[in-house]
Design a protein around this motif. Sequence first.
Motif, PDB file in Angstrom:
ATOM      1  N   HIS A 167       1.514  18.278   1.924  1.00 57.78           N
ATOM      2  CA  HIS A 167       1.708  17.051   1.335  1.00 57.78           C
ATOM      3  C   HIS A 167       3.119  16.425   1.868  1.00 57.78           C
ATOM      4  O   HIS A 167       4.062  16.958   1.864  1.00 57.78           O
ATOM      5  CB  HIS A 167       1.846  17.290  -0.099  1.00 57.78           C
ATOM      6  N   HIS A 209       4.908  23.646  -1.371  1.00 57.26           N
ATOM      7  CA  HIS A 209       4.527  22.590  -2.162  1.00 57.26           C
ATOM      8  C   HIS A 209       5.769  22.236  -3.155  1.00 57.26           C
ATOM      9  O   HIS A 209       6.651  23.224  -3.314  1.00 57.26           O
ATOM     10  CB  HIS A 209       3.459  22.594  -3.001  1.00 57.26           C
ATOM     11  N   SER A 210       6.008  21.327  -3.594  1.00 56.00           N
ATOM     12  CA  SER A 210       6.830  20.949  -4.758  1.00 56.00           C
ATOM     13  C   SER A 210       5.993  19.828  -5.874  1.00 56.00           C
ATOM     14  O   SER A 210       5.298  19.081  -5.222  1.00 56.00           O
ATOM     15  CB  SER A 210       8.123  20.098  -4.259  1.00 56.00           C
ATOM     16  N   GLU A 270       6.615  16.088   0.180  1.00 53.53           N
ATOM     17  CA  GLU A 270       7.286  17.055  -0.475  1.00 53.53           C
ATOM     18  C   GLU A 270       8.090  17.847   0.331  1.00 53.53           C
ATOM     19  O   GLU A 270       7.960  19.011   0.916  1.00 53.53           O
ATOM     20  CB  GLU A 270       6.146  18.245  -1.023  1.00 53.53           C
TER      21      GLU A 270
HETATM   22 ZN    ZN Z   1       1.668  19.477  -2.738  1.00 46.43          ZN
END
Ligand code: ZN
Length: 295
Positions: free
Chosen positions: A41, A167-168, A44
């Motif tokens: 993503h 991720h975040s 992120e």
């Molecule tokens: Zn993510």
Amino acid sequence: MAEDDGEFTYVSREMLRVQLKIGTPNPQINKPAIWIDAGLHAREWIGISSALYFINKLISDYDQPEVKNLVDSYDWYILPVVNPDGYEYSHTHDRMWRKTRSQQDNDCYGVDANRNFNFHWNEAGTDPDPCHNTFAGKRAFSEPETQAMSDFILSKRRDIKIYISLHSYGNLWLTPWGYTRNLPDDYDELIRIANIAAAAILAVRGEEYLTGSAAGLLSYLAAGGSRDWAKGKAGIKYSYSVELSPSIRTADWSFRFELPPRFIPLVGEDLYMGLKAVAEALQEKLTLEMNVGCI
Ligand code: ZN
Ligand code: 0X9
């Protein structure tokens, strides 16, 4: 360290994968491998910086016995930016960009890379509209980035014993599954190890991570994600996604995807300690498993 021949993204950026080949060679022992990726993503960023922090730590602090042990006991495959097209776009055009940058039929751009893997693809948590942030793609592995990741991991599936996707945000250490609220058969063992990571992170500077299955801890189902694929298709038992800081349970949550730069080394150290604890906890078991009949 070797920067492997990269695969190419939709707009022909090279994806650089770092393969750590330092460490004491020991031809008698087959090492288990650990895969880490970040930047599926685009927005992120803290996952990407934490993957780089981790690489730097393994290389620069190799003279420390604990780091030396990590490097000598495991092969590490680290892909710090799975989606460089999106990452670049999040710098130049839209800080909140999440997807890849492939052109879709209706002049919208991008696919949610974490909905594009071919395990229960498009069954839940996706939007059929290519303009939407959770568009799963026209088909599984429509994106060169996810296809390349899959090809490489499958080629090393006998060695890779631990899969980690960064991720975040949220401060969560998540096990499969995301596509269903059912739990994997070995959930208790996966959580035992996730709790070891969370305890190690807590001890660094007090960041609290919750552990649980993705669909159990979060309120929504999401299918076609890399963590589910790594376990369900590639057969990697210890498969996790980690939602790094900020925590959703403290005031810091309002930073969301835009943590100030001072967090880069802090979250990097949290992750390093969490991963070190996981690697150490599984070292004996995985090394034995890799060498049955050899020693
Ligand atoms: Zn993510
Ligand atoms: O939606 C995602 O892909 C992940 N969250 S993120 O903010 N990094 O985009 C989490 C997926 C977790 N799985 C489920 N909720 N089922």
